[in-house]
Design an enzyme around this catalytic site. Structure first.
Site, PDB file in Angstrom:
ATOM      1  N   ASP A 301      30.120   6.321 -36.130  1.00 53.96           N
ATOM      2  CA  ASP A 301      31.090   6.789 -35.136  1.00 53.96           C
ATOM      3  C   ASP A 301      30.332   7.666 -34.140  1.00 53.96           C
ATOM      4  OD1 ASP A 301      33.581   7.787 -33.862  1.00 53.96           O
ATOM      5  OD2 ASP A 301      34.557   6.952 -35.628  1.00 53.96           O
ATOM      6  N   HIS A 335      29.481   5.389 -31.729  1.00 56.50           N
ATOM      7  CA  HIS A 335      30.488   5.109 -30.696  1.00 56.50           C
ATOM      8  C   HIS A 335      30.185   5.863 -29.413  1.00 56.50           C
ATOM      9  CE1 HIS A 335      33.829   3.758 -33.731  1.00 56.50           C
ATOM     10  NE2 HIS A 335      32.733   3.010 -33.777  1.00 56.50           N
TER      11      HIS A 335
END
Length: 480
Positions: A301, A335
């Protein structure tokens, strides 16, 4: 030549139509080359970052060691060392502080709760390996989960209301998250390698928790006997003078480093390697004076995400994330590289990032801000400089439509985002800037930015002001 899809071009017909040269819009300009005034302003801006670092109060520990092996600990990969580690921490604190030493070997353990003046030192060739049985992480503690307070599972390493604490050494902290333990509680996930269980699923705790927060239920009553919210790895909560240095953190159940409502935090030389769901590398929440430097992030992430609480709970505490310096870090998969949000209802200010290198086919975004009108939050005074980006999908992202989108009454606002001296080797899109018509994105300046190759300019939607100085795209000056 700039290539924009028809769909993107239609979006650009509003305030930001200057991005494709369709209509002139005030504030979207390519300014002349840098002048001495620009240079002076830039140096004054970055003096603020140096001042933040200078004002961080440092940890300091007596030169006393408390090896866990003196308290019955064994690094044989079989012994339960939870109580020996707790006993060593208690003895160290009672003596006035020092180091609790994890020597070489594999030490299995449950949750570790640090006390003031204790440095948990994980030696070279030591692995501190955490059990995955959720019942070991009871009794519940006051924690924060995706920006909302509750009584929940203890983080793997936790401290509440402590001062002068540290985790140091060159050893490994192993969370043991896998596709069979901890991570399946996520439920649906783009990279899920598990069957989705309708019962053993975080949504069954996450949704009622968020509903409780919106209804103003007291935190001590936010208790779930059946709980599928994965704990973060390291969470100093309401602490002062925190050092996390040198260790490698692997396979976290949830976020890896999550200081909350803490002051004077240094994260230095840490390797964050975890590719599970929500494996954010370092997420300081509502903290003041934080330095993150010389770290490696290879995550599932966001690499670094700065946060300040979600929705009503963030506004209840009303504590921004502020006075943050990120420098000399490396970002691989994730991300986003340097991210603000999405739990940002308490606001963010005085954020500085410099001299970082980002590159991976699995790096989605370099600079990212994400919020919406349910979360709101004022993001102001953000400066980025001396960045090298090898391979990334999107370079600059400011998205007011994250998750819930424009369904609330708390307008997000971005003021004074300044990017200078950045080189991008290869990107798919330069921009994803999506403001609201009633709250456009303003105050973005890009100085000395070279984007050597990008497939598309991307999306600029309701962008009211941009200042460009010496910005090039695909070998040509970028003129909006």
């Amino acid at each position: 030549m700039i290539d924009i899809t028809k769909r993107d071009s239609l979006k650009l017909m509003g305030l930001s139509s200057c991005a494709v040269g369709l209509l002139p819009v005030a504030g979207c300009t390519q300014s002349p080359a840098r002048t001495p005034d620009y240079v002076a302003e830039d140096e004054a801006l970055w003096q603020q970052a140096d001042d933040i670092i200078a004002h961080i109060a440092l940890t300091d520990f007596p030169e006393r060691d408390f090896p866990v092996t003196d308290f019955g600990g064994r690094g044989d990969g079989d012994t339960d060392n939870t109580q020996p580690i707790a006993d060593a921490i208690a003895a160290c604190a009672a003596a006035g502080g020092g180091r609790v030493v994890i020597p070489a070997g594999t030490f299995n353990t449950g949750p570790i709760h640090l006390k003031s003046n204790v440095n948990l030192h994980v030696s070279e060739d030591a692995i501190l390996s955490f059990y995955t049985d959720p019942d070991r992480y009871r009794p519940y503690v006051l924690t924060r989960w995706e920006g909302v307070e509750l009584m929940g599972f203890s983080p793997l390493i936790y401290a509440y209301g402590q001062e002068n604490i540290a985790i140091t050494g060159t050893g490994v902290l192993e969370g043991n998250g896998t596709n069979t333990v901890w991570w399946p509680w996520k439920g649906r996930w783009s990279r899920a390698q598990w069957p989705v269980d309708p019962v053993v699923n975080q949504v069954n705790t996450r949704t009622p928790l968020f509903d409780m927060a919106e209804a103003g239920v007291p935190v001590e009553e936010r208790v779930f006997e059946t709980n599928y919210l994965r704990p973060p790895f390291i969470q100093p909560y309401n602490c002062k003078r925190v050092l996390i240095e040198g260790v490698t953190i692997r396979n976290s159940p949830h976020w890896l480093l999550n200081p909350v409502l803490s002051e004077d935090v240094i994260v230095r030389g840490v390797q964050c390697i975890s590719h599970g769901p929500n494996s954010d590398g370092c997420d300081p929440e509502s903290c003041n004076r934080v330095l993150i430097e010389n770290c490696l992030f290879d995550t599932g992430d966001d690499c670094i995400a700065l946060k300040s609480g979600r929705n009503a709970d963030g506004r209840r505490l009303a504590t921004p994330i502020q006075n943050i310096v990120i420098q000399d870090c490396q970002m691989r998969a994730g991300h986003g590289g340097v991210v603000i949000g999405s739990e940002i209802s308490g606001g963010a200010r005085n954020i500085f990032a410099r001299r970082c290198y980002m590159s991976s086919p699995s790096l989605d975004r370099a600079i990212r801000m994400k919020t919406n009108s349910v979360r709101g939050g004022l993001i102001e005074n953000v400066a980025i400089r001396d960045m090298v980006i090898g391979e990334v999908r999107d370079v600059f992202v400011i998205n007011f439509y994250y998750e819930e989108g424009d369904k609330g009454d708390f307008l997000p606002e971005v003021r004074n985002l300044h990017v200078s001296n950045m080189v991008v080797e290869n990107a798919r899109r330069v921009f994803e800037l999506r403001g609201f018509e009633r709250a456009p994105i303003t105050g973005v300046s890009l100085h000395d930015v070279t984007i050597k190759r990008a497939e598309s300019l991307g999306v600029l939607e309701n962008v009211g002001e941009m200042d460009l100085v010496s910005v090039s795209l695909n070998g040509e000056p970028l003129t909006l």
